[in-house]
Enzyme design. Structure first.
Site, short mmCIF file in Angstrom:
data_model
loop_
_atom_site.label_atom_id
_atom_site.label_comp_id
_atom_site.label_asym_id
_atom_site.label_seq_id
_atom_site.Cartn_x
_atom_site.Cartn_y
_atom_site.Cartn_z
N LEU A 25 0.85 -1.21 0.09
CA LEU A 25 -0.05 0.17 -0.04
C LEU A 25 0.74 1.11 -0.14
O LEU A 25 1.89 1.30 0.78
CB LEU A 25 -0.98 0.00 1.35
CG LEU A 25 -1.90 -1.13 1.32
CD1 LEU A 25 -2.48 -1.06 2.65
CD2 LEU A 25 -2.95 -0.88 0.39
N ASP A 67 2.32 -6.20 2.60
CA ASP A 67 2.99 -5.44 3.69
C ASP A 67 3.39 -6.04 4.61
O ASP A 67 3.64 -5.59 5.81
CB ASP A 67 1.75 -4.32 3.99
CG ASP A 67 1.67 -3.13 2.85
OD1 ASP A 67 2.50 -2.25 2.65
OD2 ASP A 67 0.43 -3.16 2.26
N GLU A 72 5.46 -4.47 12.96
CA GLU A 72 4.99 -3.74 14.01
C GLU A 72 3.52 -3.54 14.24
O GLU A 72 2.90 -3.45 15.24
CB GLU A 72 5.74 -2.12 13.94
CG GLU A 72 5.40 -1.47 15.24
CD GLU A 72 5.98 -0.22 15.30
OE1 GLU A 72 5.93 0.51 14.25
OE2 GLU A 72 6.65 0.35 16.24
N ARG A 92 -4.46 -5.90 4.95
CA ARG A 92 -3.52 -6.41 6.09
C ARG A 92 -4.12 -7.27 6.94
O ARG A 92 -3.14 -7.68 8.17
CB ARG A 92 -2.82 -5.02 6.59
CG ARG A 92 -2.14 -4.15 5.33
CD ARG A 92 -1.20 -3.58 6.08
NE ARG A 92 -0.19 -4.05 6.77
CZ ARG A 92 0.74 -3.48 7.54
NH1 ARG A 92 0.72 -2.15 7.58
NH2 ARG A 92 1.76 -4.17 8.08
N ARG A 138 -6.33 4.35 10.07
CA ARG A 138 -6.09 2.62 10.47
C ARG A 138 -6.50 2.31 11.86
O ARG A 138 -7.05 1.14 12.01
CB ARG A 138 -4.48 2.39 10.32
CG ARG A 138 -4.05 2.47 8.90
CD ARG A 138 -4.66 1.56 7.86
NE ARG A 138 -4.01 2.05 6.75
CZ ARG A 138 -2.79 1.52 6.11
NH1 ARG A 138 -2.35 0.80 6.95
NH2 ARG A 138 -2.55 1.94 4.95
N HIS A 168 0.63 6.94 10.21
CA HIS A 168 0.41 6.34 11.87
C HIS A 168 0.92 7.39 12.91
O HIS A 168 1.70 8.60 12.47
CB HIS A 168 1.18 5.40 12.07
CG HIS A 168 0.90 4.01 11.15
ND1 HIS A 168 1.48 3.19 10.58
CD2 HIS A 168 -0.43 3.42 11.28
CE1 HIS A 168 0.97 2.04 10.10
NE2 HIS A 168 -0.44 2.18 10.53
N ILE A 249 6.76 2.80 0.03
CA ILE A 249 5.38 2.27 0.62
C ILE A 249 4.82 2.66 2.01
O ILE A 249 4.63 1.79 2.65
CB ILE A 249 5.23 0.58 0.42
CG1 ILE A 249 6.46 -0.07 0.74
CG2 ILE A 249 5.09 0.37 -1.24
CD1 ILE A 249 6.21 -1.59 0.95
N CYS A 255 8.32 0.38 11.78
CA CYS A 255 7.48 -0.65 11.34
C CYS A 255 8.05 -2.11 11.02
O CYS A 255 7.26 -3.09 11.08
CB CYS A 255 6.67 0.10 10.12
SG CYS A 255 6.31 1.46 9.86
N1 GLY Z 1 2.48 0.33 3.28
C1 GLY Z 1 2.23 0.08 4.56
C2 GLY Z 1 0.74 0.44 5.03
O1 GLY Z 1 0.05 1.22 4.29
O2 GLY Z 1 0.36 -0.11 6.17
#
Ligand code: GLY
Length: 260
Positions: A25, A67, A72, A92, A138, A168, A249, A255
């Site tokens: 992503l 991903d 993490e 994910r 997220r 994040h 990405i 992470c």
């Molecule tokens: N590519 C990392 C994420 O979007 O979570």
């Protein structure tokens, strides 16, 4: 003022990038990562973790999840309890399926964030016994509430921070130790972070706000000289790592591992 030392770490879990990492992503126009370079950069990252004194548990690539190298996001590890997340991005969610069995070797108590709560580990910033939970695209209120309840039951506390910029919370903020917080300038002025000694990062070097304190060292991404100098001027030894393929990405240094 009580200076909070970060917990010393003895182990890290990482996952080797899959070939499908090229489909990770992304929210930018950097283009897809080059798989072979991602593998090289990941190998250097593992070497850096070892230099910091960690035993590194290396998991096999998971081709089903582009991903999945960003481990993490799949768990929150506290001294007493491991919490398996429910990642916010639909592609994910399945990444957590193999993590529980790995963590079961190290944690007696394992909890799970459940639908409709969503939560990514990248949104959790730890300061001693307190956990800042980023509310982002997220991580939702439901996920934050579930995590807060679990932490409370284990004698820890939590509060939320709106994530207005960056994927994040930890895309923009990193706790080192001794009250030092690295923060993108617009996070540096938030009332929640007033009590910290802020090492402010300007917008041009935003990516370097995602750095990682491990046992006295600070991992920093290569190519952000002002951020590196700021952290070194505060007395830290840095380890600079090329992260170009993961940056493509939206992945950062934190992470790529679960540290405990
Ligand atoms: N590519 C990392 C994420 O979007 O979570």
């Amino acid at each position: 003022m009580v200076l909070v030392q970060s917990q010393m770490f003895s182990r890290a879990i990482v996952r080797i990038p899959s070939k499908s990492v090229v489909n990770g992503l992304c929210s930018n126009n950097f283009g897809p990562p080059v798989y072979e370079q991602a593998i090289e950069q990941h190998s250097e990252y593992v070497n850096a973790l070892k230099k910091c004194g960690l035993d590194v548990i290396v998991l096999d690539p998971d081709e089903d999840f582009p991903d999945s190298t960003f481990v993490e996001d799949t768990a929150i590890l506290t001294p007493d309890v491991a919490i398996i997340t429910n990642p916010g991005a639909p592609t994910r969610k399945g990444e957590t399926k193999n993590i529980k069995s790995v963590l079961a070797d190290f944690f007696q108590s394992i909890e799970i964030i459940k639908y409709p709560g969503t939560l990514d580990g990248g949104d959790i910033l730890v300061h001693g016994n307190h956990y800042y939970i980023g509310l982002s695209t997220r991580t939702n209120e439901g996920g934050a509430k579930q995590l807060t309840k679990i932490l409370d039951a284990h004698g820890m506390s939590a509060s939320t921070v709106e994530v207005e910029n960056g994927l994040h919370l930890k895309s923009s903020v990193a706790y080192l130790d001794n009250n030092y917080l690295v923060a993108l300038e617009e996070y540096a002025i938030l009332p929640q972070f007033k009590k910290f000694n802020i090492l402010s990062i300007d917008t041009h070097e935003h990516y370097a706000s995602n750095c990682v304190w491990i046992n006295g060292f600070v991992l920093v991404p290569k190519g952000f000289p002002r951020a590196k100098n700021t952290i070194e001027d505060a007395g830290y030894e840095t380890i600079e790592l090329d992260m170009s393929e993961f940056q493509k990405i939206d992945g950062g240094l934190s992470c790529l591992s679960l540290r405990f």
